[in-house]
Structures are given as C-alpha cells and as structure tokens.
Enzyme design. Structure first.
Site, mmCIF file in Angstrom:
data_model
loop_
_atom_site.group_PDB
_atom_site.id
_atom_site.type_symbol
_atom_site.label_atom_id
_atom_site.label_comp_id
_atom_site.label_asym_id
_atom_site.label_seq_id
_atom_site.Cartn_x
_atom_site.Cartn_y
_atom_site.Cartn_z
ATOM 1 N N GLU A 32 0.865 -1.191 0.000
ATOM 2 C CA GLU A 32 0.000 0.000 0.000
ATOM 3 C C GLU A 32 0.897 1.234 0.000
ATOM 4 O O GLU A 32 1.893 1.289 0.738
ATOM 5 C CB GLU A 32 -0.866 -0.052 1.255
ATOM 6 C CG GLU A 32 -2.296 0.356 1.060
ATOM 7 C CD GLU A 32 -3.116 -0.578 0.158
ATOM 8 O OE1 GLU A 32 -3.340 -0.207 -1.009
ATOM 9 O OE2 GLU A 32 -3.547 -1.648 0.630
ATOM 10 N N ASP A 35 3.153 2.160 -4.920
ATOM 11 C CA ASP A 35 3.226 2.400 -6.373
ATOM 12 C C ASP A 35 4.010 3.668 -6.708
ATOM 13 O O ASP A 35 4.913 3.633 -7.537
ATOM 14 C CB ASP A 35 1.821 2.413 -7.007
ATOM 15 C CG ASP A 35 0.854 3.354 -6.318
ATOM 16 O OD1 ASP A 35 1.188 3.858 -5.213
ATOM 17 O OD2 ASP A 35 -0.227 3.604 -6.874
ATOM 18 N N SER A 66 -29.048 0.228 -16.000
ATOM 19 C CA SER A 66 -28.423 -0.251 -14.774
ATOM 20 C C SER A 66 -29.498 -0.876 -13.892
ATOM 21 O O SER A 66 -30.390 -0.182 -13.405
ATOM 22 C CB SER A 66 -27.750 0.914 -14.031
ATOM 23 O OG SER A 66 -27.596 0.573 -12.667
ATOM 24 N N GLY A 119 -17.943 1.750 -3.720
ATOM 25 C CA GLY A 119 -17.191 2.675 -2.880
ATOM 26 C C GLY A 119 -16.634 2.072 -1.604
ATOM 27 O O GLY A 119 -16.236 2.802 -0.700
ATOM 28 N N ASP A 169 -6.223 -1.357 -10.181
ATOM 29 C CA ASP A 169 -7.582 -1.904 -10.138
ATOM 30 C C ASP A 169 -7.977 -2.531 -11.465
ATOM 31 O O ASP A 169 -8.489 -3.646 -11.527
ATOM 32 C CB ASP A 169 -8.585 -0.811 -9.777
ATOM 33 C CG ASP A 169 -8.282 -0.174 -8.437
ATOM 34 O OD1 ASP A 169 -7.365 -0.662 -7.743
ATOM 35 O OD2 ASP A 169 -8.953 0.809 -8.091
HETATM 36 P P1 ADP Z 1 -15.160 1.801 -5.960
HETATM 37 O O1 ADP Z 1 -14.131 1.950 -4.886
HETATM 38 O O2 ADP Z 1 -16.153 0.731 -5.632
HETATM 39 O O3 ADP Z 1 -14.550 1.655 -7.320
HETATM 40 P P2 ADP Z 1 -15.967 4.305 -7.064
HETATM 41 O O4 ADP Z 1 -16.510 5.514 -6.395
HETATM 42 O O5 ADP Z 1 -14.670 4.407 -7.740
HETATM 43 O O6 ADP Z 1 -15.981 3.164 -5.953
HETATM 44 O O7 ADP Z 1 -17.004 3.797 -8.145
HETATM 45 C C1 ADP Z 1 -18.358 3.662 -7.833
HETATM 46 C C2 ADP Z 1 -19.188 4.125 -9.021
HETATM 47 O O8 ADP Z 1 -19.167 3.137 -10.060
HETATM 48 C C3 ADP Z 1 -20.644 4.293 -8.669
HETATM 49 O O9 ADP Z 1 -20.900 5.581 -8.172
HETATM 50 C C4 ADP Z 1 -21.331 4.044 -10.004
HETATM 51 O O10 ADP Z 1 -21.276 5.200 -10.826
HETATM 52 C C5 ADP Z 1 -20.446 2.986 -10.628
HETATM 53 N N1 ADP Z 1 -20.934 1.637 -10.268
HETATM 54 C C6 ADP Z 1 -20.308 0.715 -9.526
HETATM 55 N N2 ADP Z 1 -21.045 -0.396 -9.376
HETATM 56 C C7 ADP Z 1 -22.197 -0.176 -10.043
HETATM 57 C C8 ADP Z 1 -23.384 -0.936 -10.253
HETATM 58 N N3 ADP Z 1 -23.525 -2.158 -9.721
HETATM 59 N N4 ADP Z 1 -24.362 -0.373 -10.982
HETATM 60 C C9 ADP Z 1 -24.228 0.868 -11.499
HETATM 61 N N5 ADP Z 1 -23.143 1.624 -11.340
HETATM 62 C C10 ADP Z 1 -22.130 1.126 -10.607
HETATM 63 MG MG MG Z 2 -13.206 3.063 -8.153
#
Ligand code: ADP
Ligand code: MG
Length: 382
Positions: A32, A35, A66, A119, A169
């Site tokens: 962690e 990078d 979605s 998130g 990721d």
């Molecule tokens: P993470 O750490 O999970 O990547 P992010 O904030 O980077 O969190 O990404 C989350 C975003 O990705 C959500 O706000 C949405 O826009 C999109 N997303 C993730 N999963 C889904 C899902 N199952 N359906 C629709 N959108 C999603």
């Molecule tokens: Mg993300």
C-alpha cells in the site's frame, strides 16, 4: 452471481438475447502506497464483479440500463454525447477511449448488474470499465491486447469520471487468475503471477462503513515526504531515484537531515516494499503464517508510521488480533474503507460474530462482511 436477473431484464428491455460478459472487483493483499515509491502491489481479482449483457443494435447510439440503480441512459458515441449519469459515464468513457485508439464501435443495447459493493474499496468502478472494455473489444473486433484494455479503463476514470487513479484496479480486474495474486510494478506494467492457495484459510473483508473527510491533501503530503527522503538518500547514493531503490541503512544515514515526519513516512515506504517481496517468497513457499505476520506489520506501519488509518479501522484490527486472525490490515489508501483478513477456517465464524458485535458496541455502526475468493479476470460467459 445470478445470470438470470440480467438475462431476463435484457429480454424484457430489448426482446432479444445478447452476449454475456463479466469482470471482477479486486483486493490488494499487501503493498500500500508503494506504487508512487517505485515498488509493487499484490492485488487479486475476486469472485464479485459486474455482469453485462450486450448486443449491437445497428444504430449509432447506446441504450444502457443499470439494474442496481434502476436507471436508463441513452447516448451517442461522439465526444459531445456524454451522458449525465455518473454510472453511464463509465460506459461512455470506455467507448470514447476505444474510439480514440482507433476502434470502430457501433451502437449497442446493454443491461448490467454487479455485486461489488460500491465505494467500499473493492473497485466496483474498475469492474464496470473492464467489463465493457473487454466485451466491446471482442464484439467489435477491435484487436486491443489486455494491457491496452487496462489503460482504456484507467483513462476512462481520468478523462470521464474525474478520478485520478493508477492502474492496479483495472489490471487486477482484467488479468486476474484463480489461485493467484499479481505482483505488479505499476510504473512499468511488468507483472508476475504469485500462487495464492490458502487452504485452511478464508479471506474476508470487514467494511468499517466509515470514511473520514480528508483535509490538507494528506496523500500529497505523504508523497512529498517520500520524495524528500529519497532526495536526501540520493546525495549519498545517486542510484536511488525513489524509496523503492533504497534500504533502511541508507535511510538511517540521513536521519538527521530530514524531518521526523519524513523519516517515519520513509521508514514505512521502504519496509512495505521489502515486506511485499518477502510476502511473495512466503506465498511461493505456502507459508501463510508468515504472510499473516507481514499483513499485521503493514497495518502497524500504516497506522503508526504512515498515519493513514482511523480509530475505527484500528479497532477492527485489534479485534482481529484478539480473535486469533492470522493476518489483518487496513486495505487501500487509508482514512476509511475495509480491513482485509486472512482467517483460519476454525476461527472464522467466531471472528465474524465477535467483530460485528464489538464494532457495533464501540462505534454504534454495523460493519459489513464480504467474504472473497481469488478468481479469474475479465471473460465472456457461455
Ligand atoms: P469503488 O471503490 O467501488 O470503485 P468508485 O466511487 O470508484 O468506488 O465507483 C463507484 C461508481 O461506479 C458508482 O458511483 C457508479 O457510478 C459505478 N458503479 C459501480 N457499481 C455499479 C453498479 N452495480 N451499478 C451501477 N453503477 C455502478
Ligand atoms: Mg473506483
């Protein structure tokens, strides 16, 4: 994940059948803040991800639904056609990044759903991008290799979602391999699969469901500290460009020339890099007790030296220790999110019950529990 939900919804929406694609979220076992210090990370794809059904529609617009957000989006493929919904911008961004690289895309209909918690630090966004990058590459015969698909996902976040992410990721999502973690050098994209077969152990994430507001750009400050220390070391050792090139003896030589804070940050960064290398050796030897000790050491370093943990996460770590968990640490950049835990099978149930109960008692919060298995990366489903 249940394919029938996506299948049925696609059929209802579009009256036909498309191709099914899946890409996973990811965990990072160790490594962690390494990078940007010239070190490696050690992610693996998980058995949770995004499932999409897709079919070209003979038009030049995309019609997307979605399932999880119960929301529709329609958009064209030109730069000016960007949708307003943030979830749709991931799909649009992937299309645009592919087109910028010469792909000939056409419109398509799609429905998707995922089981990566949004998130929580398991990268639901990379799962989403990788699903569409991988699928559209196949469906429209674009001819991109997997590393290009990774970059397409990363650039989508940079250019269409306002997230300045690295490549870990997307790389883990696309390149994931069952029974393996990926030792990845984020600056060169060199990688190596490292065996991960923790028989008799489970991997589980405990979500603190708590994020701390960041003030004063704590990440930039830590980066600066690492650069300061590396620059001081480079005066004696010109071969050192980043802390990944240095060792603790070199850092000791300059201890009096840098601030106490820079010294602490650099100590963590150098140790973490060395710990990742040692952990890969332990994994190759199947020595999961050593792996677990290293994971705890990373937590201690992130909490006490790098100072990116939180009281909530430190408590989850403490309870893990009390429950005899083999390894536990804060996962991700810090200031919230999950702990990743390596737990012996016979301690698992008691740990989960105890940690949820004690966390509720101490903070009044319901920790979430996500068991994961290291699994394959982006793929088409039959
Ligand atoms: P993470 O750490 O999970 O990547 P992010 O904030 O980077 O969190 O990404 C989350 C975003 O990705 C959500 O706000 C949405 O826009 C999109 N997303 C993730 N999963 C889904 C899902 N199952 N359906 C629709 N959108 C999603
Ligand atoms: Mg993300």
């Amino acid at each position: 994940m249940d394919q029938s939900v996506v299948r049925n919804k696609f059929k209802n929406e579009f009256g036909t059948e498309g191709y099914l694609y899946f890409s996973p979220g990811r965990v990072n076992l160790i490594g962690e803040h390494t990078d940007y210090n010239g070190g490696c990370v050690l992610p693996g794809a998980i058995d949770k991800g995004m499932l999409a059904e897709i079919k070209p529609n003979g038009k030049n617009t995309v019609s997307a639904y979605s399932i999880d957000l119960d929301d529709h989006a329609e958009f064209g493929l030109e730069e000016a056609d960007a949708p307003t919904q943030s979830w749709a911008r991931y799909i649009f961004g992937v299309c645009r990044e592919m087109i910028k690289r010469g792909a000939k895309l056409e419109g398509f209909d799609t429905v998707f759903s995922g089981d990566v918690p949004l998130g929580a630090g398991l990268s639901s966004s990379a799962a989403l991008e990788s699903t569409y990058a991988f699928a559209l590459n196949e469906i429209f015969n674009c001819g991109f290799d997997k590393k290009e698909l990774v970059l397409i996902g990363q650039k989508t976040e940079h250019n269409y979602c306002g997230v300045n992410c690295g490549i870990m990721d997307q790389f883990a999502s696309v390149f994931g391999k069952e029974g393996h973690l990926i030792r990845l050098d984020c600056s060169t994209m060199d990688y190596e699969y490292v065996p991960f077969n923790p028989q008799g152990y489970k991997v589980v994430l405990i979500d603190s469901v708590c994020k701390h507001e960041l003030v004063d750009s704590p990440y930039n400050k830590r980066r600066q500290s690492c650069e300061n220390a590396a620059a001081a070391i480079a005066k004696n050792h010109p071969e050192v460009k980043l802390l990944g090139d240095a060792n603790i003896a070199m850092l000791e030589e300059v201890k009096d020339q840098i601030s106490e804070e820079d010294y602490k940050r650099a100590t963590y960064a150098i140790q973490e890099n060395e710990r990742l290398i040692a952990t890969c050796e332990a994994l190759k030897a199947g020595d999961y007790e050593t792996v677990g000790k290293n994971i705890y050491e990373t937590h201690k370093g992130m909490s006490e030296l790098y100072e990116v943990s939180t009281p909530e996460i430190d408590y989850l770590n403490e309870v893990a220790k009390e429950c005899g968990v083999t390894g536990s640490r804060i996962m991700g950049g810090g200031f919230g999110g999950c702990t990743i835990n390596l737990v012996a099978d016979d301690k698992y149930d008691a740990f989960i019950a105890t940690v949820v109960e004690k966390y509720k008692g101490k903070f009044g919060l319901d920790a979430k529990v996500y068991p994961v298995k290291i699994s394959n990366g982006s793929r088409r489903l039959a």
